[in-house]
Design an enzyme around this catalytic site. Structure first.
Site, PDB file in Angstrom:
ATOM      1  N   ASP A 129       0.848  -1.200   0.000  1.00  0.00           N
ATOM      2  CA  ASP A 129       0.000   0.000   0.000  1.00  0.00           C
ATOM      3  C   ASP A 129       0.882   1.248   0.000  1.00  0.00           C
ATOM      4  O   ASP A 129       2.024   1.210   0.459  1.00  0.00           O
ATOM      5  CB  ASP A 129      -0.855   0.047   1.284  1.00  0.00           C
ATOM      6  N   ARG A 170      -1.279  -0.700  -8.582  1.00  0.00           N
ATOM      7  CA  ARG A 170      -2.651  -0.286  -8.260  1.00  0.00           C
ATOM      8  C   ARG A 170      -2.664   1.247  -8.320  1.00  0.00           C
ATOM      9  O   ARG A 170      -1.796   1.890  -7.715  1.00  0.00           O
ATOM     10  CB  ARG A 170      -3.033  -0.732  -6.846  1.00  0.00           C
ATOM     11  N   LYS A 188      -6.623   7.357  -5.862  1.00  0.00           N
ATOM     12  CA  LYS A 188      -6.513   8.827  -5.844  1.00  0.00           C
ATOM     13  C   LYS A 188      -5.601   9.298  -4.712  1.00  0.00           C
ATOM     14  O   LYS A 188      -4.911  10.295  -4.833  1.00  0.00           O
ATOM     15  CB  LYS A 188      -7.902   9.457  -5.699  1.00  0.00           C
ATOM     16  N   ALA A 208      -5.387   8.940  -0.060  1.00  0.00           N
ATOM     17  CA  ALA A 208      -6.313   9.071   1.056  1.00  0.00           C
ATOM     18  C   ALA A 208      -5.837   9.980   2.180  1.00  0.00           C
ATOM     19  O   ALA A 208      -6.526  10.135   3.180  1.00  0.00           O
ATOM     20  CB  ALA A 208      -6.587   7.679   1.626  1.00  0.00           C
ATOM     21  N   THR A 242     -10.872   2.577  -7.626  1.00  0.00           N
ATOM     22  CA  THR A 242     -11.708   3.762  -7.421  1.00  0.00           C
ATOM     23  C   THR A 242     -13.178   3.361  -7.376  1.00  0.00           C
ATOM     24  O   THR A 242     -13.543   2.296  -7.900  1.00  0.00           O
ATOM     25  CB  THR A 242     -11.500   4.801  -8.555  1.00  0.00           C
TER      26      THR A 242
END
Ligand SMILES: Cc1cc2nc3c(=O)[nH]c(=O)nc-3n(C[C@H](O)[C@H](O)[C@H](O)COP(=O)(O)OP(=O)(O)OC[C@H]3O[C@@H](n4cnc5c(N)ncnc54)[C@H](O)[C@@H]3O)c2cc1C
Length: 310
Positions: A130, A182, A185, A187, A224
């Site tokens: 991530d 991946r 947008k 966070a 998304t």
């Protein structure tokens, strides 16, 4: 304004103890979080698999402060990968480098991540790194490019965030590397020096980066819930002759379940990100920041409960 406040709150770990005791906050969290245990996460992923949707399990937690916490997180990931294999589920895992100890000891972090990817690879699975706050972007991408991708190739993938000004170039670098990306947008609360403050720019950058990934990258994850961007992706892929099996749509557990299922029914690959574990507070706050409609209700309830206790 509300978004900025919630994102600030998401970083105030001392508030968590109080929020965790609040019944409504726990109920609201259960909409976005599969549960506190590996078993709860596996039960959620079985329900998703039953309707043809894949999953990526994420043990909640970030910014650990001790070696033992980082190792405990690693062990839970190892157990999770074994459970996924044991039940024959269609799932991989997503993890955060600060949860593996990035902030306290980079060597420990790499050791932990290596152990997880090695197990995933031996199970024919995959690990997604991530992306966290911009303070970690460069470190994360360097670790990925120099260490993880050369050692594990496409048993590991990375995340890029379209709100960052640097991302267009990172997309090109990752395509050149042959990496599995991946695209989301982003966070977190970021300064205008590194991220576009205007949502239109974030969305426009998303579309630009997405088109490049769809055209030239290895199995990109289009992460998304933005219906307009999803429609654009479908249309762009159709016009460019890109088959649906060459990419996947990714959505968050509990968000736009209708869209998750309709995409699957249309024949697209869909993966749902399934967070689990007891450290759900920052994750819940980030989800609330994306959709402030639930906030007044949640805050009103918390104030009422605290008045009752005092
Ligand atoms: C699979 C996946 C993995 C992710 N991984 C990362 C990561 O590694 N790093 C990172 O920084 N971010 C990550 N994110 C979060 C992402 O950056 C965004 O914050 C989040 O997805 C909201 O943006 P959006 O693209 O859905 O668009 P938005 O423009 O925010 O939302 C579009 C529409 O989606 C719906 N929606 C969006 N969020 C919610 C919500 N919480 N509740 C209800 N409806 C909602 C609403 O209808 C909204 O109008 C991930 C997201 C997904 C889907």
């Amino acid at each position: 304004m509300i978004r900025a406040g919630l994102l600030w709150l998401s970083e105030q770990s001392r508030i968590f103890g109080f929020i965790r005791g609040n019944g409504l906050a726990r109920r609201l969290a259960s909409r976005f979080v599969a549960g506190e245990t590996v078993e709860a996460a596996v039960a959620a992923l079985k329900r998703l698999n039953a309707v043809g949707i894949s999953a990526s399990l994420d043990l909640l937690g970030e910014s650990v402060t001790s070696h033992s916490e980082a190792r405990a997180a690693r062990d839970t990931y190892l157990e999770t990968l074994d459970r996924i294999r044991h039940v024959g589920a269609d799932a991989n895992v997503s993890l955060k480098l600060t949860q593996m100890g990035l902030e306290i000891d980079e060597r420990l972090c790499v050791e932990n991540v290596r152990a997880i990817i090695a197990k995933a690879r031996s199970h024919g699975s995959f690990v997604r790194i991530d992306m966290e706050q911009s303070a970690y972007t460069e470190k994360t991408l360097q670790l990925f490019k120099r260490t993880l991708h050369p050692e594990f190739a496409n048993a590991v993938g990375v995340v890029l965030q379209s709100y960052l000004r640097r991302t267009e170039q990172d997309v090109e670098d990752m395509i050149a590397l042959g990496a599995c990306v991946r695209l989301c947008k982003g966070a977190y609360q970021e300064p205008a020096t590194v991220a576009f403050p205007d949502k239109h720019d974030v969305d426009a950058n998303y579309v630009r980066c997405m088109e490049r990934l769809l055209e030239r990258a290895d199995y990109p994850g289009i992460a998304t819930h933005d219906a307009r961007i999803i429609a654009h992706a479908k249309d762009f892929a159709r016009r460019s002759g890109i088959a649906p099996r060459r990419f996947e749509f990714q959505l968050l557990y509990g968000v736009r379940r209708d869209l998750q299922q309709s995409l699957r029914r249309e024949g697209y690959n869909v993966r749902v990100y399934v967070p689990f574990g007891s450290h759900w507070y920052p994750y819940l706050m980030r989800r609330l920041a994306e959709r402030p409609a639930n906030i007044a209700f949640l805050l009103g309830n918390i104030v009422r409960e605290s008045l009752r206790r005092s």
